[in-house]
Design an enzyme around this catalytic site. Structure first.
Site, PDB file in Angstrom:
ATOM      1  N   ASP A 123       0.839  -1.198   0.000  1.00  0.00           N
ATOM      2  CA  ASP A 123       0.000   0.000   0.000  1.00  0.00           C
ATOM      3  C   ASP A 123       0.875   1.250   0.000  1.00  0.00           C
ATOM      4  OD1 ASP A 123      -1.814   2.089   0.574  1.00  0.00           O
ATOM      5  OD2 ASP A 123      -3.123   0.706   1.666  1.00  0.00           O
TER       6      ASP A 123
ATOM      7  N   HIS B   7      -2.584  -0.504  -2.775  1.00  0.00           N
ATOM      8  CA  HIS B   7      -3.792   0.161  -2.294  1.00  0.00           C
ATOM      9  C   HIS B   7      -4.919   0.000  -3.315  1.00  0.00           C
ATOM     10  CE1 HIS B   7      -5.843   3.223   0.168  1.00  0.00           C
ATOM     11  NE2 HIS B   7      -6.316   3.698  -0.964  1.00  0.00           N
TER      12      HIS B   7
END
Length: 240
Positions: free
Chosen positions: A178, A209
């Site tokens: 992420d 993400h």
């Protein structure tokens, strides 16, 4: 033979508790009765195609899906994608101007409204993504939601001190790569989960993400399928 679930999409009005006005929520209602309700918490792109598609999927599972317009105090009806730099800039500007405490109060209003929608059995939870993933964790610490599910929430490490307040199941989906939550953030969240049976966290290897964003640029079908399966199990356990 299982009866096919049909759905109906629409919109409802929700009154803000601070007297600021009324805001809209996109809804998808299944044909099954009675059932629980799920408040779907938007990303920084507003209630867009991805959020509406998520509501549809949740309704096809047999739950009432309610996606409130959380940016209504700044700009009602935000509907952006992750496909252009201009939309990203607008989305970040909205996020930076967003009052999270007011957002939680609006989500509590949405949750209370959802519990009393026709056909609801009185149980209701949240599922949030990105900014919504953070707000889902805040709902776990600050509301009476029966279950809360967070997908790649941002700045979750800042919420670890509130974890002791959690009384209902919280499921956290974390992307290993992420770009908005580095290894230090992930480590802090995983450490904060230890010894708290109400909280379950899963890390999805080699995904970025928004790996579960429908038609998103980082969508990963394998990780999304696994995460969504765990979400379905959590909703069934909490909402019936």
């Amino acid at each position: 033979m299982t009866e096919k679930i049909t759905t109906t999409a629409g919109s409802i009005d929700i009154e803000a508790t601070d007297g600021a006005g009324v805001f809209k929520a996109f809804t998808v209602t299944p044909s099954t009765r009675p059932t629980g309700a799920v408040v779907v918490i938007q990303e920084i792109f507003g209630v867009n195609d991805a959020i509406r598609a998520t509501c549809q999927e949740i309704a096809e599972m047999g739950y009432i899906a309610v996606a409130p317009d959380l940016f209504w105090r700044q700009q009602p009806g935000v509907d952006l994608t992750d496909k252009s730099e201009a939309e990203w800039k607008q989305a970040f500007a909205l996020m930076n101007g967003f009052d999270q405490d007011k957002g939680i109060e609006d989500l509590k209003s949405a949750l209370a409204t959802a519990r009393h929608l026709p056909g609801c059995n009185g149980r209701a939870g949240t599922v949030g993504f990105c900014l919504g993933g953070r707000l889902a964790v805040m709902m776990a610490t600050r509301s009476d939601a029966d279950v809360n599910i967070s997908y790649y929430g941002v700045m979750l490490d800042k919420l670890v001190p509130e974890f002791n307040a959690i009384r209902h199941p919280l499921l956290i989906h974390i992307a290993e790569q992420d770009e908005f939550a580095n290894e230090a953030v992930r480590t802090a969240v995983l450490a904060g989960v230890q010894g708290k049976p109400e909280i379950t966290a899963h890390v999805y290897p080699a995904v970025q993400h928004a790996f579960a964003r429908v038609n998103g640029v980082h969508y990963d079908r394998r990780a999304a399928t696994i995460a969504n399966g765990r979400t379905a199990e959590a909703l069934m356990a909490a909402l019936g």
